[in-house]
Design an enzyme around this catalytic site. Sequence first.
Site, PDB file in Angstrom:
ATOM      1  N   CYS A   7     -69.359   6.354 -41.897  1.00  0.00           N
ATOM      2  CA  CYS A   7     -68.022   5.919 -42.294  1.00  0.00           C
ATOM      3  C   CYS A   7     -66.976   6.235 -41.229  1.00  0.00           C
ATOM      4  O   CYS A   7     -65.813   5.867 -41.381  1.00  0.00           O
ATOM      5  CB  CYS A   7     -67.650   6.563 -43.624  1.00  0.00           C
ATOM      6  SG  CYS A   7     -68.941   6.308 -44.857  1.00  0.00           S
TER       7      CYS A   7
ATOM      8  N   CYS B 171     -63.739   8.393 -57.041  1.00  0.00           N
ATOM      9  CA  CYS B 171     -64.610   7.743 -56.055  1.00  0.00           C
ATOM     10  C   CYS B 171     -63.923   6.528 -55.435  1.00  0.00           C
ATOM     11  O   CYS B 171     -63.390   5.677 -56.154  1.00  0.00           O
ATOM     12  CB  CYS B 171     -65.894   7.262 -56.725  1.00  0.00           C
ATOM     13  SG  CYS B 171     -66.711   8.543 -57.715  1.00  0.00           S
TER      14      CYS B 171
ATOM     15  N   ILE C 193     -66.342   0.193 -53.458  1.00  0.00           N
ATOM     16  CA  ILE C 193     -67.154  -0.556 -52.488  1.00  0.00           C
ATOM     17  C   ILE C 193     -66.324  -1.763 -52.082  1.00  0.00           C
ATOM     18  O   ILE C 193     -65.783  -2.464 -52.936  1.00  0.00           O
ATOM     19  CB  ILE C 193     -68.497  -0.919 -53.133  1.00  0.00           C
ATOM     20  CG1 ILE C 193     -69.331   0.369 -53.240  1.00  0.00           C
ATOM     21  CG2 ILE C 193     -69.226  -1.994 -52.349  1.00  0.00           C
ATOM     22  CD1 ILE C 193     -70.495   0.264 -54.174  1.00  0.00           C
TER      23      ILE C 193
ATOM     24  N   LYS D 190     -59.370   5.598 -51.438  1.00  0.00           N
ATOM     25  CA  LYS D 190     -59.437   5.541 -52.905  1.00  0.00           C
ATOM     26  C   LYS D 190     -58.883   4.239 -53.482  1.00  0.00           C
ATOM     27  O   LYS D 190     -59.530   3.593 -54.303  1.00  0.00           O
ATOM     28  CB  LYS D 190     -58.652   6.745 -53.477  1.00  0.00           C
ATOM     29  CG  LYS D 190     -58.537   6.792 -54.972  1.00  0.00           C
ATOM     30  CD  LYS D 190     -59.889   7.032 -55.590  1.00  0.00           C
ATOM     31  CE  LYS D 190     -60.023   6.415 -56.967  1.00  0.00           C
ATOM     32  NZ  LYS D 190     -60.288   4.970 -56.929  1.00  0.00           N
TER      33      LYS D 190
ATOM     34  N   HIS E  47     -62.473   0.908 -48.999  1.00  0.00           N
ATOM     35  CA  HIS E  47     -63.238   1.615 -47.969  1.00  0.00           C
ATOM     36  C   HIS E  47     -64.384   0.758 -47.437  1.00  0.00           C
ATOM     37  O   HIS E  47     -65.542   1.002 -47.763  1.00  0.00           O
ATOM     38  CB  HIS E  47     -63.746   2.931 -48.571  1.00  0.00           C
ATOM     39  CG  HIS E  47     -64.511   3.806 -47.647  1.00  0.00           C
ATOM     40  ND1 HIS E  47     -64.319   3.820 -46.275  1.00  0.00           N
ATOM     41  CD2 HIS E  47     -65.498   4.728 -47.896  1.00  0.00           C
ATOM     42  CE1 HIS E  47     -65.163   4.698 -45.731  1.00  0.00           C
ATOM     43  NE2 HIS E  47     -65.875   5.249 -46.683  1.00  0.00           N
TER      44      HIS E  47
END
Lengths: 388, 388
Positions: free
Chosen positions: B84, B207, B210, B330, B334
């Site tokens: 990442c 989390c 995606i 968040k 991402h």
Amino acid sequence: MTAVRVAGVGLTHFGQIPERTGRDLFAEASQLAFEDASVPREDVAQLNYGNFMGALAEHQGHQAPLMAEAAGLDCPATRYEEACASAGVAVREAVKTVRSGEADVVAVGGMERMTNLGTAGATEGLAIAADDLFEVRAGMTFPGAYALMASAYFDEYGGSREDLAHVASKNHGNAVENEYAQYQRAVSVEKAMDAPPVAEPLYLFDCAPITDGAAALVLVSDDYAEANDLDAPVGIVGSGQGTDKMALQDRDDLAWTPATEQAAEMAYADAAIEADDVELAEVHDCFTIAEVLALESLGLYEPGHAIGAARRGETAADGDLPVNLSGGLKAKGHPVGATGASQVVEMTRLLRGDHPNSDAVDDARLGITHNAGGTVASAVVHVLEVLA
Amino acid sequence: MTAVRVAGVGLTHFGQIPERTGRDLFAEASQLAFEDASVPREDVAQLNYGNFMGALAEHQGHQAPLMAEAAGLDCPATRYEEACASAGVAVREAVKTVRSGEADVVAVGGMERMTNLGTAGATEGLAIAADDLFEVRAGMTFPGAYALMASAYFDEYGGSREDLAHVASKNHGNAVENEYAQYQRAVSVEKAMDAPPVAEPLYLFDCAPITDGAAALVLVSDDYAEANDLDAPVGIVGSGQGTDKMALQDRDDLAWTPATEQAAEMAYADAAIEADDVELAEVHDCFTIAEVLALESLGLYEPGHAIGAARRGETAADGDLPVNLSGGLKAKGHPVGATGASQVVEMTRLLRGDHPNSDAVDDARLGITHNAGGTVASAVVHVLEVLA
């Protein structure tokens, strides 16, 4: 600008070693490089690492931290991926880092595992180096792509399968004494001609094998070498990189590789040399035709003239321009993510005199390495020289 | 040493865009960056490109030449992969290249496609950022790994789920006006608390999502900016990188991230600043606990003290140290290979005053970006400053 010296080199044996993990292979190559360099690991500022298809072969991305650990290094570590030129770009960025004065010692290397995937799996894995949408989905694999390039070359300049068989035979002959090579055995032109076809006009011995292996280098600044009294006679005095259109269909001429031409022009200018000054070359012969294309785009032969070079003996160990004295990708093997670094390892040994084939070229003081990705959508050239 | 300026920035919308190819996304982001920069493409010496899981998501390796083509560039192009933090290392090497004087203009960016894999496929793909042999085969995924880190933090320093819910709520609030964000909607602490669990003590709003998306930057030397009269007030004045052991089991303390600490120390020293000088931060909040860990390892909070920062309002837009004004990973999203570049895009806009959240921080002159790979086995920090 500081000169960059190769302080240490290390290789694993190249071959079919599916039982060894990537970290195990890289640990061995880097251990040998540090032993050769006599450089303490704590002096290393950075690790540049090349790998191509680890996501497929080991379900492992993010390999740089793993490989730093395997090499016993506690420093920033970065992975480079440029298909079969992955380690070439890792070397290039390391050279830039040392030259800029940002770091005195950079470790570089690469690793690839391939044979655990089997031949079909490795072929499919390699295919991700081509354009998935416009080449791979149409059924293209790399033997097919290079077969198109060979056919275009033959159409444009002439040449024959037999010319390519001479390239294969020469490179296999060069590997006989190379203990790291996947195939330490001679292959006659006749044997190469008798081999089964892979993709017309390329036959079995026109294709580099599928290989596991790792390579590592310790690069240092001139000042560091002097201050630490290192025995590091070989410098990397030029570096260049070129990029071309990815898909063959978007290229003007399949018998010419502009990425190699750009990389060579940049590297020669950087080293202040001409193509005529090159005494030795390790070029990216993933297929025999690739060696021919490389020699021309590197400016070492006029277009259309390299096809007969091996047949005429000019690129043999005792020729005017020995090419792939290591055995090349063809016979030494081609663990793709390691290849660019392994070429620098071989050239360093040839120039400093501790390569099994050094005796044939003991006056040589300047050589180049040429590493390519895909159908030469990427290319990296380095110029190595024996420094005073 | 030349200073490096951000001449242009570009982003695609971040979100669920499975119908667009990677090259399409990167073409858009780079087009916007070149329009913003007013720099002709022929001046670009190099493209540094970050991507993480293209081999899995698009069956496409060797993406750098493809992306050069998509961006309309005819120059050497290199892919960086650091999980990442892929685009973070791409930015870092570009900064080094410009500073060394080797190039005046370098294009940088990153892209990731993820949603076409589905949630299970993307989760499996992301897992290759962890140690396959010693973590993934034992069943570990990233929510599980960060849950272990959160549990260790709570054990060591205290803190609760509610503290983390404040981080989520803050970052969602920051994204409301960010047109590029995946989620432009506020999330209350209560809503975050009511969400379903993912891996105890992390719940849905802890989390990052995606995401598909791309980011691009045009970096130039000070001299080039001056000679071409560019409007490029923001400079990258510090860069640092750190690497840690890959597997959690090999770390001494799961509540501390040494790679971030190393990267920050290097970047601050490079910029000749102290942690206290930082006015804004974009940090790698792939999970809410990651923001807390980052703030401490970056030296912005003492160990054990960042857990309450969002709850106390200190890291809010009107707090002493606004963190993730973009919405963070968040809420902004991402797309892993693009994230490191997109953080620099957001920080540049915040500092030069054309970000929707700039008004809240219009006196700010110095900010940092923090990009991490895996469970922070890799980290990259950049210091951005408004230059005269």
